[in-house]
Design a protein around this motif. Structure first.
Motif, PDB file in Angstrom:
ATOM      1  N   SER A 125      -1.283   4.232  11.184  1.00  0.00           N
ATOM      2  CA  SER A 125      -2.319   3.269  10.781  1.00  0.00           C
ATOM      3  C   SER A 125      -1.699   1.950  10.351  1.00  0.00           C
ATOM      4  O   SER A 125      -2.224   0.873  10.654  1.00  0.00           O
ATOM      5  CB  SER A 125      -3.166   3.852   9.645  1.00  0.00           C
ATOM      6  OG  SER A 125      -3.856   5.002  10.077  1.00  0.00           O
ATOM      7  N   PHE A 126      -0.584   2.026   9.635  1.00  0.00           N
ATOM      8  CA  PHE A 126       0.120   0.803   9.238  1.00  0.00           C
ATOM      9  C   PHE A 126       0.576   0.023  10.462  1.00  0.00           C
ATOM     10  O   PHE A 126       0.304  -1.172  10.597  1.00  0.00           O
ATOM     11  CB  PHE A 126       1.327   1.158   8.372  1.00  0.00           C
ATOM     12  CG  PHE A 126       2.166  -0.030   7.978  1.00  0.00           C
ATOM     13  CD1 PHE A 126       1.909  -0.720   6.808  1.00  0.00           C
ATOM     14  CD2 PHE A 126       3.216  -0.464   8.784  1.00  0.00           C
ATOM     15  CE1 PHE A 126       2.673  -1.827   6.447  1.00  0.00           C
ATOM     16  CE2 PHE A 126       3.987  -1.569   8.436  1.00  0.00           C
ATOM     17  CZ  PHE A 126       3.711  -2.254   7.267  1.00  0.00           C
ATOM     18  N   GLU A 150      -0.711  -3.793  12.035  1.00  0.00           N
ATOM     19  CA  GLU A 150       0.190  -4.922  12.278  1.00  0.00           C
ATOM     20  C   GLU A 150       0.119  -5.364  13.742  1.00  0.00           C
ATOM     21  O   GLU A 150       0.089  -6.565  14.052  1.00  0.00           O
ATOM     22  CB  GLU A 150       1.629  -4.517  11.937  1.00  0.00           C
ATOM     23  CG  GLU A 150       1.864  -4.127  10.495  1.00  0.00           C
ATOM     24  CD  GLU A 150       1.691  -5.292   9.532  1.00  0.00           C
ATOM     25  OE1 GLU A 150       2.290  -6.358   9.777  1.00  0.00           O
ATOM     26  OE2 GLU A 150       0.955  -5.124   8.539  1.00  0.00           O
ATOM     27  N   GLN A 188      -2.964  -5.146   6.303  1.00  0.00           N
ATOM     28  CA  GLN A 188      -3.167  -3.849   5.660  1.00  0.00           C
ATOM     29  C   GLN A 188      -4.325  -3.843   4.670  1.00  0.00           C
ATOM     30  O   GLN A 188      -4.576  -2.813   4.024  1.00  0.00           O
ATOM     31  CB  GLN A 188      -1.879  -3.426   4.940  1.00  0.00           C
ATOM     32  CG  GLN A 188      -0.665  -3.319   5.839  1.00  0.00           C
ATOM     33  CD  GLN A 188      -0.876  -2.383   7.020  1.00  0.00           C
ATOM     34  OE1 GLN A 188      -1.535  -1.350   6.887  1.00  0.00           O
ATOM     35  NE2 GLN A 188      -0.345  -2.763   8.174  1.00  0.00           N
ATOM     36  N   ASN A 217      -6.678  -0.938   5.050  1.00  0.00           N
ATOM     37  CA  ASN A 217      -6.105   0.326   4.586  1.00  0.00           C
ATOM     38  C   ASN A 217      -6.077   0.389   3.065  1.00  0.00           C
ATOM     39  O   ASN A 217      -6.334   1.448   2.475  1.00  0.00           O
ATOM     40  CB  ASN A 217      -4.691   0.494   5.149  1.00  0.00           C
ATOM     41  CG  ASN A 217      -4.689   0.806   6.632  1.00  0.00           C
ATOM     42  OD1 ASN A 217      -5.508   1.585   7.116  1.00  0.00           O
ATOM     43  ND2 ASN A 217      -3.777   0.196   7.370  1.00  0.00           N
ATOM     44  N   TYR A 218      -5.783  -0.737   2.420  1.00  0.00           N
ATOM     45  CA  TYR A 218      -5.802  -0.768   0.958  1.00  0.00           C
ATOM     46  C   TYR A 218      -7.211  -0.484   0.438  1.00  0.00           C
ATOM     47  O   TYR A 218      -7.401   0.274  -0.525  1.00  0.00           O
ATOM     48  CB  TYR A 218      -5.325  -2.138   0.439  1.00  0.00           C
ATOM     49  CG  TYR A 218      -3.823  -2.316   0.379  1.00  0.00           C
ATOM     50  CD1 TYR A 218      -2.987  -1.850   1.392  1.00  0.00           C
ATOM     51  CD2 TYR A 218      -3.226  -2.980  -0.683  1.00  0.00           C
ATOM     52  CE1 TYR A 218      -1.615  -2.032   1.342  1.00  0.00           C
ATOM     53  CE2 TYR A 218      -1.847  -3.167  -0.747  1.00  0.00           C
ATOM     54  CZ  TYR A 218      -1.048  -2.687   0.270  1.00  0.00           C
ATOM     55  OH  TYR A 218       0.316  -2.868   0.217  1.00  0.00           O
ATOM     56  N   ALA A 268      -0.903   4.650   4.884  1.00  0.00           N
ATOM     57  CA  ALA A 268      -0.570   3.286   5.316  1.00  0.00           C
ATOM     58  C   ALA A 268      -0.217   2.413   4.123  1.00  0.00           C
ATOM     59  O   ALA A 268       0.707   1.589   4.185  1.00  0.00           O
ATOM     60  CB  ALA A 268      -1.731   2.679   6.090  1.00  0.00           C
ATOM     61  N   THR A 269      -0.944   2.593   3.031  1.00  0.00           N
ATOM     62  CA  THR A 269      -0.676   1.810   1.820  1.00  0.00           C
ATOM     63  C   THR A 269       0.697   2.133   1.255  1.00  0.00           C
ATOM     64  O   THR A 269       1.350   1.272   0.654  1.00  0.00           O
ATOM     65  CB  THR A 269      -1.778   2.076   0.774  1.00  0.00           C
ATOM     66  OG1 THR A 269      -3.057   1.761   1.359  1.00  0.00           O
ATOM     67  CG2 THR A 269      -1.584   1.229  -0.470  1.00  0.00           C
ATOM     68  N   GLY A 306       2.769  -0.266   3.057  1.00  0.00           N
ATOM     69  CA  GLY A 306       2.453  -1.632   2.645  1.00  0.00           C
ATOM     70  C   GLY A 306       3.072  -1.984   1.308  1.00  0.00           C
ATOM     71  O   GLY A 306       3.641  -3.066   1.130  1.00  0.00           O
TER      72      GLY A 306
END
Length: 619
Positions: A381-382, A386, A400, A403-404, A441-442, A445
C-alpha cells in the motif's frame, strides 16, 4: 560426574545454537512441481496428476508433511463458511453464500492416491488440510518424491478463485492444486483456509493444462509451446494455434515462485507491452463497452509504474508479468494478478499498481503474510501510493495521507488489535483490513520521517536485494533500516507492531521571561517519537527545532538549517527548550508540520499567536 556431563551437554547445545545463528542465510525448503490436469468445461471438474520433489533443507527430521486443499473451503459448514457467517462484519463478497452452494457448485479437491518414493502413504483430509504420515522420515538434506492423483471441482466464484465471476470470466484458477505447506524456522504452517493470507515454499513449476481449444489462458509462468497454443503468444508474424483440434494443452514453466495461478476464458483479448529493461507485460480481458477504453490505456500506465517501481524499490526479477481480468476484486499471484476489469481508469490503474507491487513484497520477498500480513499489504500500500502519485501526476505532498487517515480511523474505532495478530485471528474484518493495509503503510511512512528520505529509499532497495527469496521477518527488516540509518529502531518496531499505543504530542505552554521564550512540549500519548517543531516569526524568519529520542542513539541528518536539541528521554512526560526570541515575535508553532507522524490529535500540535493572545497554551 553428573554435573560435568550436564555441563558438557549444555556447552554442546550452546555451541550448536551459536553456530546456527551465525549462518549468513536462513535455510529454505525447496520443491519442484510437475502437474498435468484435464479440464472438463461442462462439469467444471478436472483430473490431475502431480509429482513433487521435496527437499528438506531444514536441520530437522520430518515425520509428517501437510498439503493445502484450498477448494475444500467452498463447501457448506467449512471453517471458511462458518467464519464468514459468524464474524461481526462479514465480507460482502462471501457472507452466507458458501452455505447455499449445491453439490455441483461447491469446490473440492479429492486425493485418489499418494505415494512417497513409490510406496503408498497413509493420509487424512481434514477440511482444507491434507495430513500425511510418512512411511520414512525425511532427514535433513534429503530429497523425496511424492506422486499424487487428484480430482478437483471448481466452485462458483465467491472469493478469489472460481468459475463464472460477476463479469463473466469463465475460470479464475487460484489455489487450485494440492499445495505443500511451508516448513520454516517456526515449524509447519498448516493453517486452515478461511479466506485471508498465505505462506508458501519456493518452488519450480512445470504445469500442463488441457482444455477446450477456444479458451485463452494466462497466469504465472512462461508459455513453453507458444506456436501450438497461439492466441498472441506466438512470435510476431507467425501463425499460432497449431495444436490438436477439440482440446489444447498449454504448457507453463515458472521458476522460483511460491504459487501458480492461471485463468481462462474464450473471449479474452490478449495485448502485450514491453517495459524498457524490464519484463514483457501481458493483458488479458474481455473487450466490451465497459472495458475497451480504459484497458486500452492501461498498458501505458503499467509500463510507467514498473519503471518507477524498479528504480525506487528494487528491480523485478522475472521476465514477464500478466494483468488478467477475473476474480472478485484484486488479488496478487507470482508473475500475475487477477483483477475485476469494469472500472474507471483511476480505479483500474490503482488496483493494477497495487497488485503489481505485491510482486515485490509477496512474490519476491515473501514474508509469511499470514503472520506478518502488514509486511506485504502495508508495504504494498505504501509503494502503490507513492507510484500512483507519480504516474497519475496527483501532485500530493504526502501520498501516504490516505493510509494515515485509515490508521487514525482504526485507532479511534475501539477495534484496533496489535499488528502482531495472525491474519486469520483478527476479531473483525475491519480491524484486519485497516491494520494490514493502513497501519502497515503508516509503519513505513513514519520510518521515512524518522530516518529521512535520503536514507530511507536506498535502505528499501537494500532490504529488497538482500532478502529476496528468503522470507524475511520484521526483525530482518528493521535491522536493515538500523544499519542504513545508524539509529536504533527496535523501539519503533515494538511499539508499532506489538502494541496499540498511540502517538500524541502537544505544545503545553509558551512562556516569556526576560525577553526569552520557554516552550514546553508534552507527550500525551504512550508511544514516543522524535519531534520536528516548525516556528514562524512575525519578522518573516522561521526555523525548525529537531528533538531526537535518547533510545534512538543517534539523530536524523538534515540538508536545511535545523537546530538539533538534546535527546528526549521517553519516560519524561514533558520537554522544555529555550528560544532567543520574545514570545510576542512568534506567529505560529507546529509540531510535525509535514505530518510525518500519525498523531491522533493534531489540534494540540499547533500554537497560533492570533488564537492565543496570552503567550501560553495548555491542552
Amino acid at each position: 560426574m553428573k554435573i560435568n556431563f550436564l555441563g558438557l551437554v549444555m556447552a554442546m547445545l550452546m555451541s550448536s545454537v551459536i553456530a546456527f545463528g551465525q549462518t549468513k542465510d536462513r535455510w529454505q525448503q525447496a520443491i519442484k512441481y510437475e502437474m498435468e490436469i484435464d479440464m472438463d468445461v461442462e462439469t467444471h471438474r478436472f483430473d490431475g496428476e502431480q509429482k513433487v520433489v521435496y527437499t528438506n533443507n531444514s536441520p530437522d527430521q520430518l515425520n509428517k508433511v501437510f498439503y493445502h486443499l484450498y477448494f475444500n473451503a467452498f463447501q457448506p459448514n467449512s471453517m471458511m463458511d462458518v467464519r464468514s457467517r459468524t464474524i461481526k462484519d462479514p465480507d460482502r463478497r462471501v457472507g452466507d453464500r458458501i452455505s447455499k452452494l449445491s453439490d455441483d457448485e461447491i469446490g473440492y479437491q479429492k486425493i485418489k492416491s499418494l505415494k512417497q518414493n513409490g510406496k503408498a502413504v497413509d493420509f487424512e483430509v481434514v477440511g482444507t488440510i491434507l495430513e500425511v504420515d510418512l512411511n520414512k522420515p525425511i532427514n535433513s538434506g534429503e530429497s523425496v518424491t511424492f506422486e499424487m492423483e487428484f480430482e478437483g471441482q471448481v466452485p462458483e466464484q465467491i472469493r478469489r478463485s472460481g468459475r463464472n465471476n460477476a463479469e463473466g470470466i469463465s475460470y479464475s484458477m487460484a489455489q487450485w492444486y494440492p499445495k505443500m505447506s511451508e516448513y520454516d524456522y517456526q515449524g509447519w504452517h498448516s493453517n486452515p483456509y478461511i479466506g485471508r493470507e498465505f505462506h508458501g515454499v519456493w518452488g519450480d513449476f512445470d504445469v500442463k493444462i488441457t482444455i477446450d481449444e477456444d479458451y485463452v489462458l494466462g497466469g504465472t509462468g512462461y508459455i513453453q509451446n507458444p506456436e501450438e497454443v497461439g492466441h498472441g503468444y506466438q512470435k510476431e508474424g507467425t501463425e499460432g494455434g497449431k495444436g490438436k483440434k477439440g482440446k489444447l494443452t498449454w504448457h507453463f514453466k515458472a521458476p522460483q515462485v511460491i504459487d501458480f495461478m492461471w485463468a481462462a476464458d474464450p473471449d479474452y483479448k490478449h495485448v502485450k507491452a514491453q517495459v524498457p529493461n524490464g519484463p514483457e507485460l501481458h493483458f488479458l480481458y474481455q473487450e466490451n463497452d465497459k472495458t475497451k477504453e480504459n484497458w486500452e490505456k492501461l498498458p501505458e500506465y503499467t509500463v510507467k509504474a514498473f519503471e518507477y517501481m524498479n528504480k525506487t524499490f528494487g528491480k523485478y526479477p522475472y521476465d514477464q508479468y500478466s494483468v488478467i481480468q477475473g476474480g472478485d476484486g484484486g488479488m496478487e499471484y507470482p508473475m500475475s494478478t487477477l483483477i475485476t476489469g469494469e472500472r474507471s481508469l483511476g480505479s483500474l490503474v490503482g488496483v493494477t499498481v497495487h497488485e503489481m507491487f505485491h510482486s515485490w513484497y509477496q512474490g519476491v520477498l515473501a514474508s509469511n503474510e499470514s503472520l506478518y500480513e502488514w509486511m506485504d499489504e502495508g508495504f504494498t500500500s505504501f509503494g502503490a501510493a507513492e507510484t500512483m502519485n507519480v504516474i497519475m501526476e496527483q501532485g500530493q505532498e504526502n501520498p501516504q495521507s490516505g493510509n494515515y487517515r485509515g490508521y487514525l480511523a482504526l485507532a479511534e474505532s475501539g477495534y484496533e488489535e496489535p499488528l502482531s495478530t495472525h491474519a486469520d485471528h483478527y476479531v473483525t474484518n475491519y480491524a484486519y483490513g485497516r491494520a494490514a493495509y493502513s497501519k502497515g503503510a503508516t509503519f513505513l511512512g513514519q520510518l521515512r520521517y524518522i530516518m529521512g528520505e535520503d536514507v530511507f529509499y536506498p535502505a528499501m532497495r537494500t532490504y529488497f536485494n538482500e532478502w529476496k527469496f528468503k522470507h524475511p521477518n520484521p526483525n530482518d527488516f528493521i535491522r536493515v533500516m538500523e544499519k542504513a540509518s545508524g539509529l536504533e529502531l527496535d523501539w519503533y518496531k515494538e511499539y508499532w507492531v506489538n502494541s496499540t499505543k498511540q502517538i500524541d504530542y502537544g505544545i503545553k505552554s509558551v512562556l516569556e521571561s526576560n525577553g526569552k521564550t520557554f516552550v514546553t512540549l508534552e507527550k500525551v500519548g504512550e508511544m514516543p517519537m522524535p519531534l520536528e517543531v516548525s516556528i514562524t516569526y512575525n519578522d518573516g524568519n522561521s526555523e525548525m527545532i529537531y528533538i531526537p529520542l535518547r533510545i534512538m542513539r543517534g539523530e536524523k541528518s538534515f540538508d536545511s538549517n535545523v537546530k538539533t536539541l538534546a535527546d528526549w528521554p521517553w519516560v519524561f512526560p514533558t520537554y522544555t527548550f529555550e528560544l532567543d526570541q520574545p514570545a510576542s515575535n512568534i506567529k505560529s508553532m507546529v509540531i510535525d508540520k509535514n505530518e510525518g507522524m500519525a498523531d491522533v490529535d493534531r489540534e494540540n500540535n499547533i500554537f497560533n499567536a492570533e488564537k492565543h493572545l496570552e503567550p501560553t497554551f495548555n491542552k
